[in-house]
Design a protein around this motif. Sequence first.
Motif, PDB file in Angstrom:
ATOM      1  N   GLY A 101      19.560 -10.464  -9.694  1.00 47.91           N
ATOM      2  CA  GLY A 101      20.669 -11.231 -11.257  1.00 47.91           C
ATOM      3  C   GLY A 101      21.488 -11.076 -11.320  1.00 47.91           C
ATOM      4  O   GLY A 101      22.067 -10.593 -10.329  1.00 47.91           O
ATOM      5  N   ARG A 102      22.259 -10.861 -12.472  1.00 53.55           N
ATOM      6  CA  ARG A 102      23.525  -9.858 -12.713  1.00 53.55           C
ATOM      7  C   ARG A 102      23.173  -8.651 -12.487  1.00 53.55           C
ATOM      8  O   ARG A 102      24.395  -7.739 -11.566  1.00 53.55           O
ATOM      9  CB  ARG A 102      24.129 -10.443 -13.977  1.00 53.55           C
ATOM     10  N   THR A 103      22.632  -7.955 -12.390  1.00 54.55           N
ATOM     11  CA  THR A 103      22.140  -6.332 -11.812  1.00 54.55           C
ATOM     12  C   THR A 103      20.700  -6.672 -10.540  1.00 54.55           C
ATOM     13  O   THR A 103      20.368  -7.336 -11.082  1.00 54.55           O
ATOM     14  CB  THR A 103      21.319  -5.726 -12.665  1.00 54.55           C
ATOM     15  N   LEU A 104      20.966  -5.929  -9.899  1.00 52.32           N
ATOM     16  CA  LEU A 104      19.994  -5.719  -8.428  1.00 52.32           C
ATOM     17  C   LEU A 104      19.257  -5.106  -8.999  1.00 52.32           C
ATOM     18  O   LEU A 104      19.835  -3.852  -8.411  1.00 52.32           O
ATOM     19  CB  LEU A 104      21.501  -5.640  -7.311  1.00 52.32           C
ATOM     20  N   THR A 105      18.340  -4.842  -9.087  1.00 47.82           N
ATOM     21  CA  THR A 105      17.290  -3.364  -8.877  1.00 47.82           C
ATOM     22  C   THR A 105      16.509  -3.909  -7.938  1.00 47.82           C
ATOM     23  O   THR A 105      16.254  -4.562  -7.241  1.00 47.82           O
ATOM     24  CB  THR A 105      16.547  -4.018 -10.572  1.00 47.82           C
ATOM     25  N   MET A 106      16.278  -2.671  -7.208  1.00 47.23           N
ATOM     26  CA  MET A 106      15.444  -2.702  -5.958  1.00 47.23           C
ATOM     27  C   MET A 106      14.490  -1.376  -6.755  1.00 47.23           C
ATOM     28  O   MET A 106      14.934  -0.008  -6.819  1.00 47.23           O
ATOM     29  CB  MET A 106      16.384  -2.135  -5.156  1.00 47.23           C
ATOM     30  N   ALA A 107      12.815  -0.977  -6.352  1.00 50.33           N
ATOM     31  CA  ALA A 107      12.324  -0.022  -7.078  1.00 50.33           C
ATOM     32  C   ALA A 107      11.575  -0.327  -5.513  1.00 50.33           C
ATOM     33  O   ALA A 107      10.867  -1.063  -5.293  1.00 50.33           O
ATOM     34  CB  ALA A 107      11.451  -0.563  -8.079  1.00 50.33           C
ATOM     35  N   LEU A 108      11.206   1.255  -5.391  1.00 53.35           N
ATOM     36  CA  LEU A 108      10.691   2.016  -4.584  1.00 53.35           C
ATOM     37  C   LEU A 108       9.714   1.975  -4.348  1.00 53.35           C
ATOM     38  O   LEU A 108       9.530   3.178  -5.130  1.00 53.35           O
ATOM     39  CB  LEU A 108      11.161   2.146  -3.067  1.00 53.35           C
ATOM     40  N   ILE A 109       8.298   1.693  -4.740  1.00 57.88           N
ATOM     41  CA  ILE A 109       7.119   2.307  -4.898  1.00 57.88           C
ATOM     42  C   ILE A 109       6.088   2.617  -4.229  1.00 57.88           C
ATOM     43  O   ILE A 109       5.375   1.879  -3.376  1.00 57.88           O
ATOM     44  CB  ILE A 109       6.275   1.736  -5.698  1.00 57.88           C
ATOM     45  N   THR A 110       5.802   4.337  -4.205  1.00 56.12           N
ATOM     46  CA  THR A 110       4.880   4.506  -2.960  1.00 56.12           C
ATOM     47  C   THR A 110       3.364   5.135  -3.803  1.00 56.12           C
ATOM     48  O   THR A 110       3.840   5.514  -4.836  1.00 56.12           O
ATOM     49  CB  THR A 110       5.619   5.938  -2.641  1.00 56.12           C
ATOM     50  N   ARG A 111       2.502   4.848  -3.549  1.00 58.12           N
ATOM     51  CA  ARG A 111       1.450   5.101  -3.626  1.00 58.12           C
ATOM     52  C   ARG A 111       0.435   5.785  -2.885  1.00 58.12           C
ATOM     53  O   ARG A 111       0.044   5.487  -1.873  1.00 58.12           O
ATOM     54  CB  ARG A 111       0.319   3.938  -4.195  1.00 58.12           C
ATOM     55  N   ASN A 112       0.065   6.751  -2.951  1.00 55.70           N
ATOM     56  CA  ASN A 112      -1.275   7.763  -2.047  1.00 55.70           C
ATOM     57  C   ASN A 112      -2.619   7.571  -2.589  1.00 55.70           C
ATOM     58  O   ASN A 112      -3.119   7.361  -3.755  1.00 55.70           O
ATOM     59  CB  ASN A 112      -0.880   9.560  -2.978  1.00 55.70           C
ATOM     60  N   THR A 113      -2.709   6.579  -1.047  1.00 56.72           N
ATOM     61  CA  THR A 113      -3.905   6.347  -1.763  1.00 56.72           C
ATOM     62  C   THR A 113      -5.317   6.821  -0.541  1.00 56.72           C
ATOM     63  O   THR A 113      -6.564   6.436  -0.709  1.00 56.72           O
ATOM     64  CB  THR A 113      -4.203   4.292  -0.993  1.00 56.72           C
ATOM     65  N   GLY A 114      -4.603   8.019   0.142  1.00 50.40           N
ATOM     66  CA  GLY A 114      -5.642   8.864   0.363  1.00 50.40           C
ATOM     67  C   GLY A 114      -6.245   9.618  -0.494  1.00 50.40           C
ATOM     68  O   GLY A 114      -5.761   9.991  -1.729  1.00 50.40           O
ATOM     69  N   SER A 115      -6.952  10.409  -0.128  1.00 49.67           N
ATOM     70  CA  SER A 115      -7.636  12.275  -0.993  1.00 49.67           C
ATOM     71  C   SER A 115      -6.870  13.088  -1.034  1.00 49.67           C
ATOM     72  O   SER A 115      -7.830  14.254  -1.544  1.00 49.67           O
ATOM     73  CB  SER A 115      -8.996  12.071  -0.530  1.00 49.67           C
ATOM     74  N   THR A 116      -5.715  13.422   0.261  1.00 54.65           N
ATOM     75  CA  THR A 116      -5.186  14.555  -0.219  1.00 54.65           C
ATOM     76  C   THR A 116      -3.891  14.685  -0.117  1.00 54.65           C
ATOM     77  O   THR A 116      -2.759  13.490  -0.273  1.00 54.65           O
ATOM     78  CB  THR A 116      -5.204  15.179   1.385  1.00 54.65           C
ATOM     79  N   PRO A 117      -2.439  15.467  -0.731  1.00 54.65           N
ATOM     80  CA  PRO A 117      -1.350  15.504  -1.093  1.00 54.65           C
ATOM     81  C   PRO A 117      -1.089  14.797  -0.415  1.00 54.65           C
ATOM     82  O   PRO A 117      -1.025  14.846   1.301  1.00 54.65           O
ATOM     83  CB  PRO A 117      -1.024  16.619  -1.327  1.00 54.65           C
ATOM     84  N   LEU A 118       0.185  14.280   0.044  1.00 57.26           N
ATOM     85  CA  LEU A 118       1.347  13.551   0.682  1.00 57.26           C
ATOM     86  C   LEU A 118       2.684  14.274  -0.238  1.00 57.26           C
ATOM     87  O   LEU A 118       3.213  14.275  -1.079  1.00 57.26           O
ATOM     88  CB  LEU A 118       0.910  12.314   1.246  1.00 57.26           C
ATOM     89  N   THR A 119       3.912  14.864   1.236  1.00 55.48           N
ATOM     90  CA  THR A 119       5.342  15.164   0.880  1.00 55.48           C
ATOM     91  C   THR A 119       6.132  14.053   1.913  1.00 55.48           C
ATOM     92  O   THR A 119       6.008  13.862   2.590  1.00 55.48           O
ATOM     93  CB  THR A 119       5.251  16.586   1.113  1.00 55.48           C
TER      94      THR A 119
END
Length: 297
Positions: free
Chosen positions: A144-162
Amino acid sequence: MTHALDTLNQQHSLPAVLEFMDGGAGLPVAHIHTPQASARVALQGAQVLAWQPAGAVPVIWVSKAAVYEPGKGVRGGVPVCWPWFGARDGLPAHGFVRTRMWQVRHTAQDSQGQVVLRLGLTDDASTRALWPHAFDLELVVTVGRTLTMALITRNTGSTPLTLTDALHTYFAVADVAQTRVQGLEGCDYLDKVQHMATCRQAGSVAFSTETDRVYVNTTATCVIDDTAGQRHIQIAKQGSASTVVWNPWSEREKAFADMAAGEYRKMLCVETCNAGPDQITLAAGATHSLVAEISLL
């Protein structure tokens, strides 16, 4: 390619607003045009290639020598760097998602007349060979008059990730030598040109030589003062604790076959990041959003 485009347009086009077209070498690109703004978004890499508010000159820069080929990133636009930022021995620079084909998950026009394009990617055997984690990744682009970009990460595994990540935005400026970046005054940064020396920013950022800096511990909004272009570009952000500022200048530019001679003067990267010592750790089932909001003041 014609069949693939026909399918994309049957499922996700928005009449007179959004259409998928061949961006070259059979790579599909979403073309968006509304009374508010126009934009182009490549499905390979979920890479925004253009954004231009109505009545304004282009805000996003792409090289005249950019290569449009399967498996290769485009020089310019907004490459998505994920799940690491920068180089890693034996692995793709800036991660592996910027050269993969993303899936269109949803398109819509909201109540404000903005176009919302939602692209997604999930892990498979080839990604796990490079990075052994389960994930769901989305880029939501709102035009729109603003450009918004949202990068959304979901950890779908059973252990933490970095991870580290970035929206590696290339901005178009009239003359980088007459351009300054405001909002980073007093911030510490790691200077890649000086072998990652830690420095402190005095005043606004100016450009007279190669600049490659990771500003750390900053959530600040930045403003590009494009003096020669007589405009100000604002970059607000969320979910980001670092900002990268980059311009290769004349000598470093020669190392890039996909940059034309002298183009360094017309571009500047101000990148919304979690980079360097700034890392994101997600517990199993957790979500992180990296958001950049770009507007003209």
